[in-house]
Design a protein around this motif. Structure first.
Motif, short mmCIF file in Angstrom:
data_model
loop_
_atom_site.label_atom_id
_atom_site.label_comp_id
_atom_site.label_asym_id
_atom_site.label_seq_id
_atom_site.Cartn_x
_atom_site.Cartn_y
_atom_site.Cartn_z
N GLN A 99 -66.31 -21.97 -78.82
CA GLN A 99 -65.31 -21.05 -79.32
C GLN A 99 -65.59 -19.63 -78.82
O GLN A 99 -64.72 -18.96 -78.27
N SER A 100 -66.85 -19.20 -78.97
CA SER A 100 -67.15 -17.80 -78.62
C SER A 100 -67.17 -17.60 -77.11
O SER A 100 -66.77 -16.56 -76.61
N LEU A 101 -67.60 -18.64 -76.35
CA LEU A 101 -67.64 -18.49 -74.90
C LEU A 101 -66.25 -18.52 -74.29
O LEU A 101 -66.02 -17.99 -73.22
N ILE A 106 -64.75 -15.80 -67.68
CA ILE A 106 -64.87 -17.00 -66.85
C ILE A 106 -65.26 -18.15 -67.76
O ILE A 106 -66.13 -17.99 -68.61
N PRO A 107 -64.62 -19.30 -67.63
CA PRO A 107 -65.00 -20.43 -68.50
C PRO A 107 -66.46 -20.81 -68.28
O PRO A 107 -66.96 -20.74 -67.16
N PRO A 108 -67.16 -21.17 -69.35
CA PRO A 108 -68.60 -21.46 -69.22
C PRO A 108 -68.86 -22.78 -68.53
O PRO A 108 -68.04 -23.69 -68.59
N THR A 109 -69.99 -22.89 -67.89
CA THR A 109 -70.40 -24.18 -67.34
C THR A 109 -71.10 -24.96 -68.44
O THR A 109 -71.47 -24.41 -69.47
N GLN A 110 -71.32 -26.24 -68.13
CA GLN A 110 -71.98 -27.11 -69.09
C GLN A 110 -73.35 -26.55 -69.47
O GLN A 110 -73.72 -26.49 -70.64
N SER A 111 -74.11 -26.14 -68.47
CA SER A 111 -75.48 -25.70 -68.76
C SER A 111 -75.47 -24.39 -69.53
O SER A 111 -76.34 -24.15 -70.36
N GLU A 112 -74.46 -23.56 -69.29
CA GLU A 112 -74.37 -22.32 -70.06
C GLU A 112 -74.13 -22.60 -71.53
O GLU A 112 -74.71 -21.97 -72.41
N VAL A 114 -75.00 -25.36 -73.12
CA VAL A 114 -76.22 -25.93 -73.70
C VAL A 114 -77.25 -24.82 -73.95
O VAL A 114 -77.89 -24.78 -75.00
N ASP A 115 -77.38 -23.91 -72.98
CA ASP A 115 -78.32 -22.80 -73.16
C ASP A 115 -77.97 -21.97 -74.38
O ASP A 115 -78.84 -21.58 -75.16
N ALA A 116 -76.67 -21.71 -74.54
CA ALA A 116 -76.25 -20.89 -75.67
C ALA A 116 -76.52 -21.60 -76.99
O ALA A 116 -76.96 -20.97 -77.97
N ILE A 117 -76.31 -22.91 -77.00
CA ILE A 117 -76.61 -23.67 -78.23
C ILE A 117 -78.09 -23.57 -78.53
O ILE A 117 -78.51 -23.31 -79.66
N GLY A 118 -78.89 -23.77 -77.48
CA GLY A 118 -80.34 -23.68 -77.65
C GLY A 118 -80.74 -22.34 -78.22
O GLY A 118 -81.56 -22.24 -79.13
N ASN A 119 -80.14 -21.29 -77.69
CA ASN A 119 -80.43 -19.94 -78.16
C ASN A 119 -80.12 -19.80 -79.65
O ASN A 119 -80.90 -19.26 -80.42
N GLN A 120 -78.96 -20.31 -80.02
CA GLN A 120 -78.53 -20.23 -81.42
C GLN A 120 -79.49 -20.97 -82.33
O GLN A 120 -79.90 -20.46 -83.37
N ILE A 121 -79.83 -22.20 -81.92
CA ILE A 121 -80.60 -23.06 -82.82
C ILE A 121 -82.06 -22.62 -82.87
O ILE A 121 -82.67 -22.57 -83.94
N PHE A 122 -82.63 -22.30 -81.73
CA PHE A 122 -84.07 -22.07 -81.70
C PHE A 122 -84.45 -20.60 -81.68
O PHE A 122 -85.61 -20.26 -81.53
N GLY A 123 -83.45 -19.73 -81.83
CA GLY A 123 -83.77 -18.31 -81.88
C GLY A 123 -84.78 -17.98 -82.96
O GLY A 123 -85.70 -17.20 -82.75
N GLU C 300 -60.93 -22.81 -62.96
CA GLU C 300 -61.71 -23.79 -62.19
C GLU C 300 -63.21 -23.49 -62.23
O GLU C 300 -64.02 -24.34 -61.89
N LEU C 301 -63.56 -22.28 -62.63
CA LEU C 301 -64.94 -21.84 -62.45
C LEU C 301 -65.86 -22.28 -63.60
O LEU C 301 -66.74 -21.55 -64.02
N ASP C 302 -65.63 -23.51 -64.10
CA ASP C 302 -66.47 -23.94 -65.20
C ASP C 302 -67.60 -24.85 -64.74
O ASP C 302 -68.14 -25.62 -65.51
N ASN C 303 -67.95 -24.80 -63.46
CA ASN C 303 -69.13 -25.53 -63.01
C ASN C 303 -69.81 -24.76 -61.89
O ASN C 303 -69.18 -23.94 -61.21
N ASP C 304 -71.07 -25.01 -61.70
CA ASP C 304 -71.87 -24.20 -60.78
C ASP C 304 -71.41 -24.36 -59.33
O ASP C 304 -71.44 -23.41 -58.56
N ALA C 305 -70.97 -25.58 -58.97
CA ALA C 305 -70.60 -25.81 -57.57
C ALA C 305 -69.42 -24.93 -57.17
O ALA C 305 -69.47 -24.23 -56.16
#
Lengths: 409, 249, 663
Positions: A99-101, A106-112, A114-123, C300-305
């Motif tokens: 929601q916040s991202l 720019i739409p977040p990537t999958q790893s972003e 996950v990183d943000a979740i990690g930050n929230q949970i383990f902060g 489209e920019l929701d992945n690293d590639a």
């Protein structure tokens, strides 16, 4: 087959009927669906009580029927809570993070994400990396499987070690207590991966569910009631047959069972693991209602309480465990919640918040000394079942054997 | 013909005390044997070794599983040995006092012993018939639904023997079955044992010479952990060594 | 009058100097300190920490006897400047608001001036610190031993190269043997750190090598500390000649990763930074135009590639800096030499220091092992004290007492209450020990009579009943004493620690507890082996029926045994309370370890309890040593270890065998 089982055990039917009636009336009287005479928080308390009843049934199976005084079943309860809590926390944080991202350019990537979740949970524990134990946290199905697998495997390994070397009686109790302590201490560490003494929180919010807590609390009440009903049915079925005969034999006279050609280890292991799984299910239903779980919940004292609940209700009879758990936990809520009126003695005012534990401790001593059958003994008055005079002899030589006063004609 | 059970050269010591000293013993397929000896002669320890409760320091215990196969009992657990066909009756009556006679006998009945099988097991009519038959044999036919804790001392002894028979063992080890029994009960016990010995090996450990005489079988005298004499009761009671041991020098 | 006093003071001061006669001679005829002051007039008048150093050095190094006076007066803010000629004097306010000036040279009183004509110098704290350092050299030879000690202490804390010579000079004349030893040690240390002669430094290092002092390690460590550096070129052609190289590093080896190497290059400005995911994100965000970046839709920019592709497009167009490729990184790493260098330029010194430290480290770890052993021993004695009562009740009587921990707590609170009545700590402890024994003995006897004797041969029920008592007692203590920790103060003579050297030390309290544990072992053995009660207890343990028929009252024996076990728990409580906080949870902190001790040791044998306590104590300390940051983990692993240990010795270290074991 099932039919004859029910007809042979009418108490099961009575129990299920009472449970259904109870659930129905709470539902009708609750804020979520009916008259609003029962507050949502009290519905949660009742739901939690049902979970405690379920683990008390498990405890009765392992202690009352098999004679293993396990002081570790609350650890399995807690583990079950942790396993479901991981998914609840992960998924809820994920929704918030997404929601916040989505506000960013720019739409977040999958790893972003996950990183943000990690930050929230383990902060809170100064970390942002996902520990290995969270590897399945994104999948409800896998995490539900872990609710059973983690406590089950722990019970299996521990039980195998303990039973194989013929550790029995108080030794076994102390060993299970040590196991619980080790687990609690481990979880207290910040780098255990489960947020140290902060524990997991916000579990009362079901991710992706917009219904109010009034409704959610009812769902959990139903689920708890269903789990208790099924658990009770399963337990009653187990103890009614030859298996029940065998485990009661183990309780009273382990050597005899062994010389009859039964492998005592595998029976104990089966019942220990099964009850650990039941305890885990109870925990997985309990903690979403409590909203928070932390390692203090799993301290050895909690497991001893469990034994207290069962003993007060009357061990060796499943309904006794349920009565004991329900009564003590509701009384405890009443006393510690400050609802009980203070008693003024003139020179001193007894505040129940302070004195409830003293009362509980002493009444427990009294039950052990004077009423080994617990509250369940009252049922015997009603059904006219009496204790035989065995001239002080227990029903078997083993530590867990039934006492003279617990025997029934 | 090779024996059913062969114990050879077995020794065991507890904290330096030699309870069993180079003991050898053999018994055939359908044989009744009485083992006598003074206190501390190693009778109970001998049973412990055969049933797997105590592991000997040295020696062999072999068990004939079929006409041409023998196994060592030393590697097996108590439960396995029991499954192989060794039944044991303890000195004190040990039955499950919280359970009925029927439940006790059903538990002992020869059936798969694995926990899964037991969990799924529900007794059928043949099983109930078998149990009733066994109860008849040991004289407990009208006590089937009573809690075994309520039985008299002698009835508990019979129930335990009944449970052993339900196991259908090929060797029955019986420790002082007649202790604390009235003369009539003793007579009944003798009958049960003699009947059982027709189809299987039975070893009776006993103090009471009168009871042993009634069994009318071969007798083994144990002393300080080894065999002192073996033969008919008259034969061993005439043995000077046996007299010395029993009466003191 | 005041003038006279000042003059007298000045004379007195100079009289006390070692070479009083000659110096006074010099004072009268020699160069004046005023000249030195005037040379740095501007700096002194407007002093700041950054600029003042030359002025202070000049004064301190002037070799003039007045230098100390000047510095002291300056630091005490008693130096004043006469505005008319900008000269410096000692100034003292008079009663009528004037400032009376005294000359540094010769101590002549020059008369009082109004405040407007003079200016007080107020050096800030930074400057004062510098002055204090400069003063050290004078104080090292001060007639007052306390001052000399102060000077030494300040020098030890903050060594200064320039003070090495004054320190050396002060050694031969030092009258106090203790101070002399300190000075000599400090001289050696400062020689290592600051001497200009390499040979002297190496000699000092080899002199001191093998010592365990923290100060020595503090001196040597900066010498062996390295900084990571890089120069352009290839090895060995580009071997840096100027630096004292500790080691030449190859990226990707010896814990020096290629990424680290490249980061070093970036940090030194020798290579462009790599483009990170965050950089890409920032660059893309900055270049959004009409929901598009470089031809890609934002959605489209929701992945690293895709992001990398978009970034490449941007980079090609020159809008952002291009990616640094792996090849570029490799080339950059190839063309540079990475090395660790010592701060100290002399390789001989650093080599000697490294060798000396290695030698010291070996000794330190040896001593740490000794220290750890002492720690473990003291922990073991605590566990032993906590468990011995339990061993009696559990081992000898077969009764499990979950309230044992609460008896420990009760003993600690008894100590606290006694201390409220008797303020003298020594006396109160002497009273508290028997008092705690009496209280818990009584509680134990009461519990045995009221509860436990009805539950003999029912160990699990006993466990639960005593647990009920345990929670009741715990809550009761909370109601009476509150939840906050109560102090149980140890007597003064137990404060402090017995320090063998800088590494090995053990506090007196722990020694006292160790002694207490030994005493209790002795008492227990005496009671069990030499007294009637012991004989009867052993008889009842082995065969209660037989004992009863011999005229022993088993109930009586059990009661006394239980009371004894509880009483010892109470005394243990006093001992534990001395170093742990006394709370209602005190007991539960020790109960599991106590059970472990008894179970691991083996039931029914005091030596087993001893062995168990030793094992649990040593194990816990050992695991803590392997993972010192985390005592929680240490306890976890210890319990896991014990669970596994029980597999191999189910009946403990010292187990009864055969029929006596009762199985």
């Amino acid at each position: 087959m099932q039919h004859s089982f029910i007809s042979k055990n009418p108490s099961v039917l009575v129990f299920l009927a009472i449970l259904a009636l109870f659930t129905l009336s709470v539902t009708l009287l609750s804020e979520g669906l009916g008259l609003g005479l029962i507050s949502t928080s009290f519905v949660k308390t009742l739901g939690k009580t049902l979970c405690l009843c379920l683990i008390a049934v498990a405890m009765d199976l392992v202690w009352g029927f098999t004679g293993i005084l396990s002081l570790g079943h609350f650890a399995f309860f807690g583990l079950g809570g942790y396993m479901i809590g991981m998914w609840l926390m992960y998924e809820r944080t994920r929704l918030i993070v997404v929601q916040s991202l989505s506000q960013s350019e720019i739409p977040p990537t999958q790893s972003e994400v996950v990183d943000a979740i990690g930050n929230q949970i383990f902060g809170v524990v100064g970390s942002s990396e996902f520990p290995l134990v969270w590897i399945f946290a994104d999948s409800l199905v896998l995490q539900l499987a872990l609710v059973l697998l983690v406590p089950g495997i722990l019970a299996l390994v521990f039980g195998w070690l303990a039973f194989r070397s013929r550790v029995t009686g108080v030794y076994l109790s102390i060993l299970t207590q040590a196991m619980t302590l080790a687990l609690a201490l481990y979880l207290f560490q910040n780098d255990s991966g489960l947020r140290g003494n902060n524990g997991l929180s916000g579990l009362q919010n079901l991710p992706g569910v917009s219904a109010s807590q009034d409704a959610v609390s009812l769902w959990f009440l139903w689920a708890s009631a269903l789990a208790l009903g099924l658990g009770y049915l399963l337990s009653a079925w187990i103890v009614s047959g030859k298996f029940g005969s065998a485990i009661r034999g183990i309780r009273d006279n382990e050597a005899r069972v062994r010389f009859l050609g039964y492998s005592v280890v595998s029976y104990k292991l089966a019942i220990f693991t099964l009850t650990a799984c039941i305890a885990a299910i109870a925990g997985a239903l309990y903690y979403p209602q409590a909203g928070i779980i932390n390692p203090a919940e799993m301290a050895p004292i909690a497991s001893i309480y469990l034994a207290v609940l069962v003993a007060i209700g009357g061990r060796g009879r499943l309904y006794g465990a349920v009565i004991g758990a329900a009564l003590v936990s509701l009384l405890s809520t009443w006393f510690t919640g400050g609802q009980a009126p203070d008693i003024s003695l003139g020179f001193y005012t007894i505040k129940w918040v302070d004195w409830w534990l003293v009362l509980l401790g002493l009444s427990f001593v009294a039950v052990t000394l004077f009423a080994p059958k617990g509250i369940g003994g009252l049922v015997d008055y009603w059904t006219n079942r009496q204790t035989p005079d065995r001239h002080g002899a227990d029903l078997g030589p083993d530590d867990g054997a039934l006492r003279e006063q617990e025997a029934l004609k | 013909m090779s024996p059913l059970l062969e114990v050879s050269g077995v020794s065991v010591s507890f904290d330096g005390f030699r309870a069993i000293n180079n003991l050898s013993f053999r018994i055939g397929k359908a044989e009744l044997r009485a083992v006598i000896g003074p206190n501390g002669a190693g009778k109970t320890t001998f049973m412990d070794i055969v049933t797997g409760k105590t592991r000997p320091d040295e020696g062999r215990v072999t068990w004939k599983t079929s006409e041409d196969r023998s196994i060592s009992l030393l590697k097996l657990s108590e439960a396995r040995i029991a499954q192989a066909g060794v039944g044991r009756k303890f000195q004190k009556p040990t039955v499950f006092e919280d359970q009925t006679v029927q439940e006790n006998l059903l538990l002992a009945l020869k059936k798969p012993r694995g926990w899964m099988a037991v969990l799924m097991y529900r007794p059928n009519d043949t099983d109930f018939a078998k149990v009733a038959d066994l109860a008849q044999q040991v004289g407990l036919a009208d006590a089937l639904l009573r809690k075994s804790g309520e039985l008299s001392h002698g009835q508990k002894q019979w129930l335990e023997i009944g449970m052993l028979l339900a196991q259908e063992p090929r060797l029955l080890l019986v420790d002082e079955p007649a202790a604390g029994m009235t003369p009539e009960e003793r007579e009944h016990t003798t009958d049960i044992l003699l009947e059982a010995a027709k189809t299987r090996a039975v070893v009776v450990v006993e103090h009471d010479m009168e009871f042993v005489r009634r069994l009318n079988c071969k007798v083994t005298v144990l002393h300080e952990g080894s065999v002192l004499a073996e033969g008919s009761l008259d034969h061993v009671t005439a043995n000077q060594k046996v007299i010395d041991v029993y009466l003191g020098r | 009058m005041k003038n006279l006093l000042f003059a007298g003071l000045a004379i007195l001061l100079s009289c006390l100097m070692a070479t009083a006669q000659e110096v006074r001679q010099e004072v009268r005829q020699g160069p004046a300190i005023q000249a030195v002051l005037q040379e740095h007039q501007a700096l002194i008048a407007k002093s700041s920490r950054k600029t003042i150093a030359p002025a202070i050095d000049a004064i301190a190094n002037s070799g003039l006897e007045q230098a100390q006076t000047v510095l002291q007066v300056w630091a005490e803010k008693k130096m004043w400047m006469r505005k008319s000629d900008l000269q410096f004097f000692i100034g003292a306010p008079t009663e009528n608001g004037l400032i009376e000036l005294t000359d540094f040279d010769g101590g002549a009183v020059l008369g009082a001036l109004p405040k407007a004509e003079v200016k007080q110098l107020k050096p800030n704290s930074g400057v004062r610190a510098l002055i204090a350092t400069a003063l050290v050299r004078f104080q090292l030879s001060d007639p007052d031993p306390a001052r000399r000690q102060d000077a030494l202490t300040s020098l030890q804390r903050d060594p200064d190269a320039t003070l090495l010579a004054p320190l050396r000079a002060s050694i031969p004349a030092e009258p106090d043997a203790g101070l002399k030893a300190q000075k000599q040690r400090l001289e050696r240390l400062m020689t290592i750190g600051y001497d200009s002669d390499t040979q002297a430094r190496i000699a000092a290092i080899s002199d001191m090598s093998g010592g365990l002092g923290v100060d020595l390690r503090a001196t040597l460590n900066p010498l062996v500390a390295t900084t990571r550096n890089v120069v352009a070129g290839t090895f060995p052609a580009a071997r840096p000649e100027t630096a004292n190289v500790a080691a030449v590093l190859t990226p990707g080896q010896d814990g020096f990763s290629q990424a680290q190497a490249y980061e070093l290059l970036v940090a030194k400005g020798l290579a462009p930074p790599r483009i990170t995911q965050a950089d890409i994100r920032a660059a893309l965000t900055a270049n959004i135009k009409d929901e598009q970046v470089a031809g890609f839709a934002v959605t489209e920019l929701d992945n690293d590639a895709t992001r990398q592709q978009a970034y490449s497009v941007l980079a090609n167009s020159g809008a952002v800096s291009p990616f640094v490729t792996d090849d570029q990184v490799a080339a950059a790493l190839q063309s540079h030499v990475f090395f660790d260098s010592f701060a100290d330029p002399s390789p001989k010194v650093t080599t000697a220091a490294v060798a000396a430290l290695r030698n010291i480290d070996a000794k330190v770890s040896l001593n740490q092992a000794v220290d750890l052993t002492l720690d473990a021993l003291s922990l073991a004695s605590i566990y032993f004290l906590a468990a011995i009562g339990l061993a009696i009740t559990f081992g000898v009587m077969g009764v499990i007492n979950m309230a044992h921990g609460e008896f420990i707590m009760m003993g600690a609170y008894t100590g606290y209450v006694v201390q409220q009545i008797i303020p003298d700590h020594t006396l109160s402890i002497i009273v508290a020990i028997p008092a705690a024994f009496a209280v818990t003995f009584a509680a134990g006897v009461a519990m045995e009579r009221l509860v436990i004797r009805w539950l003999y041969a029912r160990p699990l029920e006993t466990l639960l009943a005593t647990f009920g008592i345990s929670i009741a007692l715990q809550q009761l203590a909370k109601n009476i004493f509150g939840t906050q920790a109560r102090p149980l103060t140890s007597p003064g003579w137990l404060d402090g620690a017995w320090a063998l050297n800088d590494v090995v030390s053990i506090s007196y309290i722990r020694i006292a507890i160790f002694c207490l544990a030994l005493i209790f072992l002795g008492i227990f053995l005496y009671i069990m082996k030499r007294t009637r009660l012991g004989l009867e207890t052993r008889a009842v343990t082995q065969n209660p029926n037989m004992a009863a028929s011999m005229g022993i009252n088993p109930g009586w024996v059990n009661m006394l045994t239980f009371g004894l076990g509880s009483g010892i728990a109470g005394v243990a409580g006093v001992a534990i309370g001395l170093f742990a906080k006394v709370t209602s949870e005190l007991g539960s902190d020790y109960i599991v370890q106590s059970f472990m001790t008894v179970v691991v040791g083996g039931v029914g044998n005091i030596w087993g309890t001893l062995a168990g306590a030793a094992m649990v104590g040593f194990l816990q300390k050992g695991i803590e040593w392997l993972n010192p940051s985390n005592t929680l983990a240490a306890q976890t692993y210890m319990i896991v270890f014990i669970i596994i240990f029980i597999q191999f010795r189910p009946r403990g270290i010292i187990a009864l065998k055969g029929r006596a074991a009762g199985d």
